[in-house]
Design a protein around this motif. Sequence first.
Motif, PDB file in Angstrom:
ATOM      1  N   ALA A  72      52.780 -20.407  25.886  1.00  0.00           N
ATOM      2  CA  ALA A  72      52.452 -19.167  25.524  1.00  0.00           C
ATOM      3  C   ALA A  72      53.064 -19.004  24.217  1.00  0.00           C
ATOM      4  CB  ALA A  72      53.292 -18.197  26.539  1.00  0.00           C
ATOM      5  N   ALA A  73      54.199 -19.345  23.760  1.00  0.00           N
ATOM      6  CA  ALA A  73      54.566 -19.139  22.337  1.00  0.00           C
ATOM      7  C   ALA A  73      53.617 -19.572  21.445  1.00  0.00           C
ATOM      8  CB  ALA A  73      56.003 -19.728  22.224  1.00  0.00           C
ATOM      9  N   ALA A  74      53.358 -20.934  21.774  1.00  0.00           N
ATOM     10  CA  ALA A  74      52.382 -21.850  20.914  1.00  0.00           C
ATOM     11  C   ALA A  74      51.020 -21.594  20.774  1.00  0.00           C
ATOM     12  CB  ALA A  74      52.157 -23.306  21.349  1.00  0.00           C
ATOM     13  N   LEU A  75      50.389 -20.887  21.941  1.00  0.00           N
ATOM     14  CA  LEU A  75      49.149 -20.121  22.070  1.00  0.00           C
ATOM     15  C   LEU A  75      49.176 -18.760  21.111  1.00  0.00           C
ATOM     16  CD1 LEU A  75      48.156 -20.938  25.525  1.00  0.00           C
ATOM     17  CD2 LEU A  75      47.025 -21.695  23.515  1.00  0.00           C
ATOM     18  N   THR A  76      49.965 -17.988  21.247  1.00  0.00           N
ATOM     19  CA  THR A  76      50.348 -16.815  20.441  1.00  0.00           C
ATOM     20  C   THR A  76      50.232 -17.154  18.962  1.00  0.00           C
ATOM     21  OG1 THR A  76      51.574 -15.754  22.294  1.00  0.00           O
ATOM     22  CG2 THR A  76      51.628 -14.762  19.984  1.00  0.00           C
ATOM     23  N   LEU A  77      51.133 -18.283  18.613  1.00  0.00           N
ATOM     24  CA  LEU A  77      50.947 -18.761  17.224  1.00  0.00           C
ATOM     25  C   LEU A  77      49.531 -19.161  16.717  1.00  0.00           C
ATOM     26  CD1 LEU A  77      52.532 -18.838  14.569  1.00  0.00           C
ATOM     27  CD2 LEU A  77      53.396 -21.057  15.380  1.00  0.00           C
ATOM     28  N   PHE A  78      49.055 -19.813  17.707  1.00  0.00           N
ATOM     29  CA  PHE A  78      47.448 -20.366  17.553  1.00  0.00           C
ATOM     30  C   PHE A  78      46.574 -19.469  17.361  1.00  0.00           C
ATOM     31  CE2 PHE A  78      43.480 -21.223  19.381  1.00  0.00           C
ATOM     32  CZ  PHE A  78      42.950 -22.544  18.764  1.00  0.00           C
ATOM     33  N   ALA A  79      46.758 -18.197  18.280  1.00  0.00           N
ATOM     34  CA  ALA A  79      45.859 -17.113  17.878  1.00  0.00           C
ATOM     35  C   ALA A  79      46.128 -16.432  16.431  1.00  0.00           C
ATOM     36  CB  ALA A  79      46.077 -16.057  19.041  1.00  0.00           C
ATOM     37  N   LEU A  80      47.175 -16.164  16.132  1.00  0.00           N
ATOM     38  CA  LEU A  80      47.531 -15.748  14.821  1.00  0.00           C
ATOM     39  C   LEU A  80      46.705 -16.436  13.608  1.00  0.00           C
ATOM     40  CD1 LEU A  80      51.182 -14.266  15.323  1.00  0.00           C
ATOM     41  CD2 LEU A  80      49.010 -12.856  15.445  1.00  0.00           C
ATOM     42  N   VAL A  81      46.911 -17.803  13.858  1.00  0.00           N
ATOM     43  CA  VAL A  81      46.638 -18.552  12.772  1.00  0.00           C
ATOM     44  C   VAL A  81      45.216 -18.839  12.696  1.00  0.00           C
ATOM     45  CG1 VAL A  81      46.515 -21.085  11.912  1.00  0.00           C
ATOM     46  CG2 VAL A  81      48.856 -20.128  12.647  1.00  0.00           C
ATOM     47  N   GLU A  82      44.419 -18.788  13.842  1.00  0.00           N
ATOM     48  CA  GLU A  82      43.199 -18.885  14.093  1.00  0.00           C
ATOM     49  C   GLU A  82      42.356 -17.496  13.244  1.00  0.00           C
ATOM     50  OE1 GLU A  82      41.114 -21.880  15.629  1.00  0.00           O
ATOM     51  OE2 GLU A  82      43.075 -22.020  14.399  1.00  0.00           O
ATOM     52  N   ARG A  83      42.848 -16.452  13.282  1.00  0.00           N
ATOM     53  CA  ARG A  83      42.338 -15.222  12.746  1.00  0.00           C
ATOM     54  C   ARG A  83      42.239 -15.234  11.363  1.00  0.00           C
ATOM     55  NH1 ARG A  83      45.196 -12.138  17.120  1.00  0.00           N
ATOM     56  NH2 ARG A  83      43.668 -11.529  18.693  1.00  0.00           N
ATOM     57  N   ARG A  84      43.337 -16.229  10.824  1.00  0.00           N
ATOM     58  CA  ARG A  84      43.200 -16.148   9.221  1.00  0.00           C
ATOM     59  C   ARG A  84      42.414 -17.443   8.762  1.00  0.00           C
ATOM     60  NH1 ARG A  84      49.836 -14.939   8.374  1.00  0.00           N
ATOM     61  NH2 ARG A  84      49.840 -13.019   9.314  1.00  0.00           N
ATOM     62  N   GLN A  85      42.046 -18.184   9.530  1.00  0.00           N
ATOM     63  CA  GLN A  85      41.217 -19.299   9.230  1.00  0.00           C
ATOM     64  C   GLN A  85      39.814 -19.058   8.803  1.00  0.00           C
ATOM     65  OE1 GLN A  85      42.157 -22.501   8.428  1.00  0.00           O
ATOM     66  NE2 GLN A  85      44.296 -22.689   9.053  1.00  0.00           N
ATOM     67  N   ALA A  86      39.344 -19.392   7.577  1.00  0.00           N
ATOM     68  CA  ALA A  86      37.894 -19.400   7.511  1.00  0.00           C
ATOM     69  C   ALA A  86      37.027 -19.919   8.238  1.00  0.00           C
ATOM     70  CB  ALA A  86      37.718 -19.807   5.901  1.00  0.00           C
ATOM     71  N   ASN A  87      37.624 -21.449   8.668  1.00  0.00           N
ATOM     72  CA  ASN A  87      36.789 -22.154   9.588  1.00  0.00           C
ATOM     73  C   ASN A  87      37.621 -22.604  10.656  1.00  0.00           C
ATOM     74  OD1 ASN A  87      34.149 -22.673   8.035  1.00  0.00           O
ATOM     75  ND2 ASN A  87      35.813 -23.293   6.627  1.00  0.00           N
ATOM     76  N   PRO A  88      37.938 -21.764  11.613  1.00  0.00           N
ATOM     77  CA  PRO A  88      39.032 -21.961  12.655  1.00  0.00           C
ATOM     78  C   PRO A  88      38.367 -22.985  13.681  1.00  0.00           C
ATOM     79  CG  PRO A  88      37.859 -19.939  13.186  1.00  0.00           C
ATOM     80  CD  PRO A  88      37.277 -20.347  11.898  1.00  0.00           C
ATOM     81  N   LEU A  89      39.405 -23.894  14.477  1.00  0.00           N
ATOM     82  CA  LEU A  89      38.902 -24.731  15.344  1.00  0.00           C
ATOM     83  C   LEU A  89      38.308 -24.152  16.500  1.00  0.00           C
ATOM     84  CD1 LEU A  89      39.730 -27.643  16.059  1.00  0.00           C
ATOM     85  CD2 LEU A  89      41.815 -26.598  17.558  1.00  0.00           C
ATOM     86  N   VAL A  90      38.916 -22.871  16.974  1.00  0.00           N
ATOM     87  CA  VAL A  90      38.010 -22.304  18.236  1.00  0.00           C
ATOM     88  C   VAL A  90      37.617 -20.829  17.593  1.00  0.00           C
ATOM     89  CG1 VAL A  90      37.988 -21.186  20.288  1.00  0.00           C
ATOM     90  CG2 VAL A  90      39.511 -23.398  20.000  1.00  0.00           C
TER      91      VAL A  90
END
Length: 464
Positions: A246-264
Amino acid sequence: MTAVITQPSRTVRGSGAQGRTVLVAVLLATFMGLLDAGIVTVAVPSIQRELNASFGEVQFVSAGYTLAYAVGLVTGGRLGDLYGRRRMFLAGVVLFVLTSLACAAAPSATALTGARVLQGLSAAVMLPQVLSIIQDGFTGPVRATALGCYGATVGLASIAGQVVGGALLAWNPLHLGWRSAFLVNIPIGAVALAIAARTVPESRGTPARLDLPGAGLLALALVALLLPPVRGQGRPAVAIGLAAAAAALTLFALVERRQANPLVPMRILAQRRMVRGLSTVLAFYAGNAGFFLLLACHLQSGIGQEPLGSGLVFTPLGIAFAVTSLTGRRLGSPVRGTILMTIGLAGVLTVVLAAPESAQAGWLLPALTLSGAGQGLVAAPLIGKVLAGVDPADAGAASGVLLTATQIANAAGVALIGGLFAHALGTAPGSPTASFHDYVHATAVTVAAVLALAVVTGLLVRKS
C-alpha cells in the motif's frame, strides 16, 4: 533511452490468411507460457527428490516464476508500446526458450530457481504483447473471434499442464524425468518464433522514455503484495506485505502523476469500464484459482487420485471452457456464463457432500463441464470489455495491467481459498491424519466460498 521508430505501424485486420497465421503464432506462445506453470506444478515432487531440495526451495521453483511474471507484466507491456510489440514478442519467445533450456539443465535447486525467475521475466516480456497485437491488429467481429481463440487457448493450456505433466512423468522419455517438463517448450517456441518472424507486423505507441522510477516502485509493490501468498507464508507476513504494498503503490501513484510518460498512464485507470472490468477480473480469477487448488487437493489427497488421474478429471472443464470461448457469441452472454458457473459449482458441492468416495471422480465430470462452459462464456468477453476503450498507443500498458490483475487474483485466490481449506480441514492438506470425511467438510466449505465469488462476478458483469 528514447524509442526510435524504425518501421511504420502496420495493421492486420485479421480476416485473411495473414491474420490467421499471426493469431496461430501468438497463441502458440500463449499456450507455451501457460502450459509451463501447470507442468512444473505436477513435477515438483520429482524435482524435490532428484535435487535433494527442501520444501521451501522447491516451493520457490513454482513461486519464483509466478512472482517474476507478475512483477514484470506492466513493464513488459509498456516496452512493447515504446519499442515495438513484434520486437518485444520475438525477444520474449527467444528468451523463454533459452531459459527453458537453462531450467532443464539446472544442476541444483538454487540454479533451477534462478532460471525459473528469468523464465518468468521472459514470459512477462512475451505475453502482454499477445493481447496488444490482437487489440491493435484486429477489429470488430474478427477481434471478438480472436479474443475467443485467446480464451480457448488459456483454458486448454491451464488444464493441459496437469495432464501433459503427469503423462511426461509417467512416460519418462529418454529417462529425462522432470527435465522433460521444460524441454517440451523448445519445439513449441521454435514453431511460434518461425511463424511470428515472417508474419507478425510491427506496431507501437508514441515514442518515449521508459519510466524507470515507476517500474521500480510498481515492482516493489507487487513483490511485497505477492511474495507472502505465493510462498505460502502466514498471516503476519501477508499483513506486513499488504502494508508495504500500500505504501509503495501510494508513492507510485504520486510519481506517476508527475511523469510526462508514465509507466501506467492515469487515463487508463480513469476509465470506468476499465475499473469495473478489473474488479470483475479479480473476483472471477480469484474464484477459479482457488477452485482448481481445492479440487486438486480433494481429488489427490481426499479420494486418492494420482496426479495424472486428477488432471484427467479436470479435462472436461478445460474442453468446455475452450468450446464456449470460441462460440460464446452464439451461445449466450457473460451473465449467462456466471449462471452456468454457479449451477456447476452447486453440482460440485452436491457431489462432494452426497456421493460415495469411490464414485466422486466420475460424478464430478458433468458439474465440472457445466462450470467450465460458464467460465468460457465469461473469460473472452471480459478481456474485450476491459480493453475496449483503451487508446491503441496504450495497448501494451493496458494489457500488462489486465494480466497483472489476473496474477494478483490468482495469488489471492490460492492464498485465501487455500488458507480456508487448511483451516476447515484442521491440518495441512496431505496429512495422514485427515480422513475422507475431513476432506468432504473442507471441500464443501471452500466450494461454497468459490460459489459466492461466482455470484459476485455475475453481479459485476451485469453492471458492466
